[in-house]
Write a protein that holds these residues in place. Sequence first.
Motif, mmCIF file in Angstrom:
data_model
loop_
_atom_site.group_PDB
_atom_site.id
_atom_site.type_symbol
_atom_site.label_atom_id
_atom_site.label_comp_id
_atom_site.label_asym_id
_atom_site.label_seq_id
_atom_site.Cartn_x
_atom_site.Cartn_y
_atom_site.Cartn_z
ATOM 1 N N SER A 57 -103.910 -36.266 -30.961
ATOM 2 C CA SER A 57 -102.502 -35.901 -30.863
ATOM 3 C C SER A 57 -101.882 -36.510 -29.603
ATOM 4 C CB SER A 57 -102.332 -34.383 -30.846
ATOM 5 O OG SER A 57 -102.945 -33.815 -29.701
ATOM 6 N N GLN A 100 -94.310 -35.501 -31.866
ATOM 7 C CA GLN A 100 -94.237 -34.211 -31.186
ATOM 8 C C GLN A 100 -95.561 -33.439 -31.218
ATOM 9 O OE1 GLN A 100 -91.348 -33.442 -29.537
ATOM 10 N NE2 GLN A 100 -90.783 -35.501 -30.198
ATOM 11 N N SER A 101 -96.575 -33.999 -31.845
ATOM 12 C CA SER A 101 -97.892 -33.352 -31.969
ATOM 13 C C SER A 101 -97.829 -32.053 -32.755
ATOM 14 C CB SER A 101 -98.508 -33.093 -30.586
ATOM 15 O OG SER A 101 -98.644 -34.290 -29.855
ATOM 16 N N THR A 102 -96.860 -31.931 -33.656
ATOM 17 C CA THR A 102 -96.731 -30.708 -34.447
ATOM 18 C C THR A 102 -97.133 -30.903 -35.900
ATOM 19 O OG1 THR A 102 -94.393 -31.201 -34.842
ATOM 20 C CG2 THR A 102 -94.920 -29.753 -32.987
ATOM 21 N N ASP A 116 -99.076 -28.120 -40.303
ATOM 22 C CA ASP A 116 -98.130 -27.782 -39.242
ATOM 23 C C ASP A 116 -98.869 -27.116 -38.083
ATOM 24 O OD1 ASP A 116 -96.020 -27.039 -37.675
ATOM 25 O OD2 ASP A 116 -94.822 -26.205 -39.304
ATOM 26 N N ALA A 118 -97.395 -26.344 -35.212
ATOM 27 C CA ALA A 118 -96.459 -25.590 -34.365
ATOM 28 C C ALA A 118 -96.884 -24.124 -34.309
ATOM 29 C CB ALA A 118 -95.040 -25.703 -34.920
#
Length: 205
Positions: A57, A100-102, A116, A118
Motif C-alpha cells: 500500500s 489513498q491506500s483504501t 475496502d 477504510a
Amino acid sequence: MVETEPMPSAVTALAWGRKGTQLATTCYGGVHVWNVAESARTRHLAWKGSLISMAWSPDEKVIACGSQDCSVHFWRLETGRDSEMTGYPFKPRALAWDSQSTLLATAGDATVTLWDFAGKGPEGRPPLQLEGHKGACTRLAFSPRKGVLASGAQDTSVLLWEPRRGTKPIGYAFLEDEITSLVWHPDHRGLLGGDASGNLIFWRV
C-alpha cells in the motif's frame, strides 16, 4: 551496494516501500521486508505456502499477496496481524492499491474484486465485484492521482472503472493479444498498455 541474505526459495515478487528505504520480497514461506538503510535487517512475515504476487500500500501500512492456494493474504505491518481473503477460482496474480491506500483491487479470474480498507478494514464486509472482461484479468493499475482503475485481460481488452461511483466500465480499449502490462502516467495524463505480441499503445485519458 547492499546485499541481502539468500532467500529460502525462488523470489516471486519485489516491491519498494514508498519512502524507498524498505524492500519487500516474496517466496515460499512468506514475505521478507528489508530495511535497506540499516544494513538490510529483515522482518519475516511468515506464511506456510507459496506467494506469487504482491502489492504494498502507498502508505506502507499493508502488504497484500496472492497465494498459490487461490487466496489473497495480507499483513498490517504496524501490528503484524495477518488476514486472508478466499473464494478465488484461480490464483490471484493481479493486485493493485489505489493512491489513498483504501481500496485493494485483486483478480483471480475475469472478475475484478475490490476490498475496502477504510475504517476497520475489509474483514466481515462483502467485496465489490466488477464484471466486464470475458477472459481472465492479468493486470490491474490504479491511477496515481484519481480513483480510476485500469484492468487488462487475456481477451485483449482494457477496461477503465471508477469503483467509488459504480460497477460499470467508464471506458474500454483493445490491443492484439493478452494484456501483459498497464502503467499510468505519473500525472494521470494517460495509460500505457502492452500485450504478449509486443504491441504498446498510449491512451490519453
